[in-house]
Design a protein around this motif. Structure first.
Motif, mmCIF file in Angstrom:
data_model
loop_
_atom_site.group_PDB
_atom_site.id
_atom_site.type_symbol
_atom_site.label_atom_id
_atom_site.label_comp_id
_atom_site.label_asym_id
_atom_site.label_seq_id
_atom_site.Cartn_x
_atom_site.Cartn_y
_atom_site.Cartn_z
ATOM 1 N N SER A 81 40.823 3.429 -26.488
ATOM 2 C CA SER A 81 41.867 2.917 -25.596
ATOM 3 C C SER A 81 43.214 2.952 -26.301
ATOM 4 O O SER A 81 43.296 2.772 -27.503
ATOM 5 C CB SER A 81 41.536 1.475 -25.192
ATOM 6 N N PRO A 85 42.637 -4.287 -24.365
ATOM 7 C CA PRO A 85 42.213 -4.751 -23.046
ATOM 8 C C PRO A 85 42.444 -6.249 -22.875
ATOM 9 O O PRO A 85 42.415 -7.006 -23.840
ATOM 10 C CB PRO A 85 40.716 -4.433 -23.011
ATOM 11 N N ARG A 86 42.667 -6.665 -21.640
ATOM 12 C CA ARG A 86 42.842 -8.079 -21.297
ATOM 13 C C ARG A 86 41.491 -8.638 -20.886
ATOM 14 O O ARG A 86 40.935 -8.255 -19.860
ATOM 15 C CB ARG A 86 43.851 -8.254 -20.174
ATOM 16 N N ASP A 107 39.905 -5.900 -18.290
ATOM 17 C CA ASP A 107 40.616 -4.931 -17.448
ATOM 18 C C ASP A 107 39.764 -4.509 -16.245
ATOM 19 O O ASP A 107 39.737 -3.343 -15.852
ATOM 20 C CB ASP A 107 41.042 -3.702 -18.255
#
Length: 128
Positions: A81, A85-86, A107
């Motif tokens: 990535s 990421p959240r 995400d």
């Protein structure tokens, strides 16, 4: 006898010869037991592991997921990535105790959370 109770072990308990002692050791302290010891005395200390999210000291938006003293990492296999990421921290669920495994949503996708030492061979993130 003195036993160190780690800071992550909130709710630790102690048994002496099978009987639960009334005093609760405080997390992050030393628990002390003074007595005249007899042959066969047994002390059991339970250190419950809870899942927690801790913010990084320099950026509260970056957080680490821990289960007891174990840092968990999102396992992404061969997928690299460009951004972190959240993680939806409300979606964290333990799916297995042995081996330790969790799932969560990051995400909008499901991700496996594993002890960071078990994901060294793939892309991972230990914060989000």
């Amino acid at each position: 006898m003195q036993v160190r109770i780690p800071a992550w072990a909130d709710g630790a308990g102690v048994k002496l010869n099978g009987r639960t002692l009334s005093d609760r050791p405080a997390a992050g302290s030393w628990w002390r037991l003074e007595r005249d010891w007899r042959t066969g005395d047994q002390v059991e200390v339970s250190l419950p592991m809870r899942t927690a999210v801790e913010a990084a000291p320099d950026d509260p938006d970056v957080q680490a997921v821990l289960h007891g003293p174990v840092v968990l990492a999102g396992a992404y296999g061969g997928t690299q990535s460009r951004w972190m990421p959240r993680l939806d921290t409300g979606a964290i669920r333990q799916t297995s105790a042995d081996p330790m495994r969790f799932t969560a949503t990051a995400d909008g996708e499901t991700v496996s959370l594993l002890p960071v030492a078990r994901v060294h061979h793939q892309y991972y993130t230990s914060t989000g």
